[in-house]
Write a protein that holds these residues in place. Structure first.
Motif, PDB file in Angstrom:
ATOM      1  N   UNK A 188       0.837  -1.202   0.000  1.00  0.00           N
ATOM      2  CA  UNK A 188       0.000   0.000   0.000  1.00  0.00           C
ATOM      3  C   UNK A 188       0.868   1.246   0.000  1.00  0.00           C
ATOM      4  N   UNK A 189       0.319   2.308  -0.544  1.00  0.00           N
ATOM      5  CA  UNK A 189       1.049   3.574  -0.572  1.00  0.00           C
ATOM      6  C   UNK A 189       1.363   4.091   0.818  1.00  0.00           C
ATOM      7  N   UNK A 190       0.428   3.910   1.755  1.00  0.00           N
ATOM      8  CA  UNK A 190       0.627   4.392   3.126  1.00  0.00           C
ATOM      9  C   UNK A 190       1.847   3.730   3.759  1.00  0.00           C
ATOM     10  N   UNK A 191       1.983   2.416   3.576  1.00  0.00           N
ATOM     11  CA  UNK A 191       3.103   1.694   4.192  1.00  0.00           C
ATOM     12  C   UNK A 191       4.421   2.048   3.509  1.00  0.00           C
ATOM     13  N   UNK A 192       4.442   2.062   2.185  1.00  0.00           N
ATOM     14  CA  UNK A 192       5.686   2.352   1.459  1.00  0.00           C
ATOM     15  C   UNK A 192       6.158   3.773   1.741  1.00  0.00           C
ATOM     16  N   UNK A 193       5.208   4.684   1.912  1.00  0.00           N
ATOM     17  CA  UNK A 193       5.579   6.088   2.181  1.00  0.00           C
ATOM     18  C   UNK A 193       6.194   6.284   3.560  1.00  0.00           C
ATOM     19  N   UNK A 194       5.971   5.346   4.476  1.00  0.00           N
ATOM     20  CA  UNK A 194       6.396   5.573   5.860  1.00  0.00           C
ATOM     21  C   UNK A 194       7.370   4.537   6.409  1.00  0.00           C
ATOM     22  N   UNK A 195       7.493   3.368   5.775  1.00  0.00           N
ATOM     23  CA  UNK A 195       8.323   2.301   6.342  1.00  0.00           C
ATOM     24  C   UNK A 195       9.781   2.753   6.439  1.00  0.00           C
ATOM     25  N   UNK A 196      10.411   2.426   7.548  1.00  0.00           N
ATOM     26  CA  UNK A 196      11.770   2.905   7.809  1.00  0.00           C
ATOM     27  C   UNK A 196      12.824   1.964   7.236  1.00  0.00           C
ATOM     28  N   UNK A 197      14.016   2.496   7.046  1.00  0.00           N
ATOM     29  CA  UNK A 197      15.142   1.663   6.615  1.00  0.00           C
ATOM     30  C   UNK A 197      15.391   0.551   7.629  1.00  0.00           C
ATOM     31  N   UNK A 198      15.222   0.856   8.902  1.00  0.00           N
ATOM     32  CA  UNK A 198      15.434  -0.147   9.949  1.00  0.00           C
ATOM     33  C   UNK A 198      14.504  -1.345   9.757  1.00  0.00           C
ATOM     34  N   UNK A 199      13.226  -1.083   9.438  1.00  0.00           N
ATOM     35  CA  UNK A 199      12.271  -2.165   9.219  1.00  0.00           C
ATOM     36  C   UNK A 199      12.614  -2.957   7.963  1.00  0.00           C
ATOM     37  N   UNK A 200      13.047  -2.257   6.932  1.00  0.00           N
ATOM     38  CA  UNK A 200      13.429  -2.929   5.683  1.00  0.00           C
ATOM     39  C   UNK A 200      14.621  -3.850   5.918  1.00  0.00           C
ATOM     40  N   UNK A 201      15.633  -3.361   6.634  1.00  0.00           N
ATOM     41  CA  UNK A 201      16.824  -4.171   6.892  1.00  0.00           C
ATOM     42  C   UNK A 201      16.516  -5.318   7.852  1.00  0.00           C
ATOM     43  N   UNK A 202      15.585  -5.110   8.780  1.00  0.00           N
ATOM     44  CA  UNK A 202      15.170  -6.204   9.655  1.00  0.00           C
ATOM     45  C   UNK A 202      14.562  -7.337   8.813  1.00  0.00           C
ATOM     46  N   UNK A 203      13.748  -6.957   7.835  1.00  0.00           N
ATOM     47  CA  UNK A 203      13.139  -7.950   6.944  1.00  0.00           C
ATOM     48  C   UNK A 203      14.238  -8.671   6.145  1.00  0.00           C
ATOM     49  N   UNK A 204      15.192  -7.904   5.618  1.00  0.00           N
ATOM     50  CA  UNK A 204      16.303  -8.518   4.865  1.00  0.00           C
ATOM     51  C   UNK A 204      17.049  -9.531   5.735  1.00  0.00           C
ATOM     52  N   UNK A 205      17.417  -9.151   6.931  1.00  0.00           N
ATOM     53  CA  UNK A 205      18.205 -10.032   7.793  1.00  0.00           C
ATOM     54  C   UNK A 205      17.393 -11.237   8.288  1.00  0.00           C
ATOM     55  N   UNK A 206      16.077 -11.110   8.292  1.00  0.00           N
ATOM     56  CA  UNK A 206      15.229 -12.236   8.701  1.00  0.00           C
ATOM     57  C   UNK A 206      15.137 -13.296   7.616  1.00  0.00           C
ATOM     58  N   UNK A 207      14.994 -12.867   6.365  1.00  0.00           N
ATOM     59  CA  UNK A 207      14.658 -13.821   5.298  1.00  0.00           C
ATOM     60  C   UNK A 207      15.753 -14.047   4.266  1.00  0.00           C
ATOM     61  N   UNK A 208      16.707 -13.135   4.130  1.00  0.00           N
ATOM     62  CA  UNK A 208      17.777 -13.317   3.151  1.00  0.00           C
ATOM     63  C   UNK A 208      18.956 -14.034   3.818  1.00  0.00           C
ATOM     64  N   UNK A 209      18.641 -15.172   4.409  1.00  0.00           N
ATOM     65  CA  UNK A 209      19.627 -15.984   5.114  1.00  0.00           C
ATOM     66  C   UNK A 209      20.056 -17.146   4.224  1.00  0.00           C
ATOM     67  N   UNK A 210      21.245 -17.722   4.435  1.00  0.00           N
ATOM     68  CA  UNK A 210      21.729 -18.790   3.563  1.00  0.00           C
ATOM     69  C   UNK A 210      20.751 -19.951   3.420  1.00  0.00           C
ATOM     70  N   UNK A 211      20.122 -20.350   4.518  1.00  0.00           N
ATOM     71  CA  UNK A 211      19.216 -21.499   4.465  1.00  0.00           C
ATOM     72  C   UNK A 211      17.878 -21.175   3.813  1.00  0.00           C
ATOM     73  N   UNK A 212      17.681 -19.921   3.416  1.00  0.00           N
ATOM     74  CA  UNK A 212      16.437 -19.524   2.757  1.00  0.00           C
ATOM     75  C   UNK A 212      16.672 -19.151   1.289  1.00  0.00           C
TER      76      UNK A 212
END
Length: 445
Positions: A188-212
């Motif tokens: 949604x536009x509301x989420x993309x307009x406000x989501x922080x870099x911290x939240x984006x990187x948290x998502x990256x570190x959660x799912x962009x792992x070797x076993x995934x």
């Protein structure tokens, strides 16, 4: 000698040599398929998409896909694209409900460069704040800095103006009760307009792992050389200390609990229609193939049942376009009928569509064999180029989580008979278990 160990060999149809699956002690999976070609493909499939999002970060998978191309500690934003495209490379990525994947197709002689830059992007994206852009009020502001936030939001806005997107989005939401598949992948536009870099990187570190991650290599290479190169380039960092993202409950939904009819209006002249069913998981290979065959019989091509009834077989057609499609997902497939028709005929059209669904309990041998031949041709076409083959392998590894499906595909297809097809149609395509979304001209609702 690399640390990757061979897990499995797959006798992939139409390939002269087996496809080999290797696993590193850290869980990273590498699949190597040998194919004689002057081109080569490397792709990395991440087992995450909108399925792992929640109400607060919906769209982060797709947003991160954009941001992965914005530089690493070795290469500034834009260097990856310019370098590989100058060598004849095709670079892209895509996000869907079950996966996100990144790929490079390039002349074989430049493959080592592609592997190096692709791996660097996967394991060391810096996602700079200046590329994300500042947060802003989506409802009232136009940001001065039109960075990647703005690019994605414009994509969302264009989707809202697309007639088919309106119809699909309403239907997709209505088919599910709670499963995260009900949300739009783009967010949604509301989420993309406000989501922080911290939240984006948290998502990256959660799912962009070797076993995934599954990295697929297709080309004319020696496995050990490729494995050594991959181990050298994919230097995963220690990410165990990062806070993990919360995800929604993912209980599969295989049948629509409350069938609905959703009607919307727009400034259009014809009506847009989608009818949808929920089905079993793509991991159920025989049923998945059967649904593909049913889709072919019912609504793919001029000789299909729906085209014969509504377009080719009538002198005054009120349906202008009609087709079926079968989307395959890890937690349960979707089966759709799509059409553009005269809005004055709405009630008649819905009635006749449901009559055609009733008729699926009777499928004759001739139309079944014709559809099975087409399925066989489609499967063969998925091995024609290095890109096609890589996409097919990535799908089986990410959605079905079993490349053995490819090995037994043709045998399973051959086992399907008219009784089985009819039973699958009765099981999933019951006219009383569907939801319908219609976009009508203003004043017709």
């Amino acid at each position: 000698m690399s640390s990757y160990t061979k897990k499995e060999e797959i006798k992939y149809p139409y390939l002269s040599k087996p496809v080999c699956i290797y696993t590193h002690p850290n869980g990273h999976v590498v699949v190597i398929a040998k194919k004689e070609s002057h081109m080569a493909n490397i792709s990395t499939w991440v087992k995450t998409g909108s399925i792992n999002e929640n109400a607060n970060n919906n769209g982060v998978s797709h947003f991160l896909e954009h941001l992965m191309f914005k530089g690493t500690n070795k290469y500034k934003a834009g260097v990856f694209d310019r370098t590989l495209e100058s060598k004849g490379g095709i670079i892209n990525a895509a996000t869907w409900k079950d996966y996100t994947y990144y790929y490079v197709t390039i002349p074989k002689r430049y493959f080592s460069t592609a592997l190096h830059m692709h791996a660097d992007m996967m394991v060391d994206p810096i996602v700079p704040q200046e590329e994300i852009g500042p947060a802003f009020d989506f409802t009232s502001e136009i940001p001065e800095q039109k960075r990647e936030r703005y690019v994605v939001i414009e994509e969302i806005r264009m989707g809202k103006d697309n007639n088919w997107r309106k119809v699909y989005s309403a239907l997709n939401d209505a088919m599910y009760d709670k499963h995260p598949y009900k949300r739009e992948v783009i967010g949604t536009g509301e989420i993309i307009a406000s989501i922080s870099r911290e939240e984006i990187m948290k998502y990256y570190h959660t799912f962009y792992t070797p076993n995934n991650l599954t990295t697929v290599v297709v080309g004319d290479f020696e496995d050990e050389n490729i494995l050594n190169d991959i181990e050298r380039e994919f230097k995963f960092k220690n990410i165990s200390n990062f806070e993990k993202c919360k995800t929604d409950e993912q209980i599969p939904e295989r049948k629509i609990k409350t069938p609905k009819l959703i009607e919307q209006e727009a400034d259009i002249n014809t009506a847009y229609f989608m009818l949808g069913f929920l089905c079993d998981s793509a991991k159920n290979l025989k049923e998945t193939i059967a649904l593909d065959v049913i889709s072919n019989i019912l609504g793919e091509g001029k000789s299909s049942r729906l085209n014969s009834r509504f377009i080719e077989g009538t002198q005054k057609p009120y349906v202008y376009q009609i087709e079926t499609c079968h989307y395959q997902f890890k937690d349960g497939d979707n089966f759709f009928i799509e059409a553009v028709f005269n809005p004055d005929k709405k009630e008649e059209f819905i009635k006749e569509i449901k009559e055609e669904l009733d008729k699926l309990t009777t499928i004759d041998e001739q139309e079944l064999e014709k559809a099975k031949k087409r399925a066989k041709v489609n499967f063969a076409q998925d091995t024609e180029t290095v890109s096609d083959l890589a996409d097919s392998i990535g799908y089986y590894m990410s959605v079905c989580e079993d490349l053995k499906h490819a090995e037994i595909y043709l045998k399973t297809l051959q086992e399907i008979n008219t009784d089985y097809i009819s039973s699958i149609a009765a099981k999933y395509l019951n006219k009383n278990c569907c939801s319908i979304s219609i976009l009508l001209p203003k004043g017709n609702k």
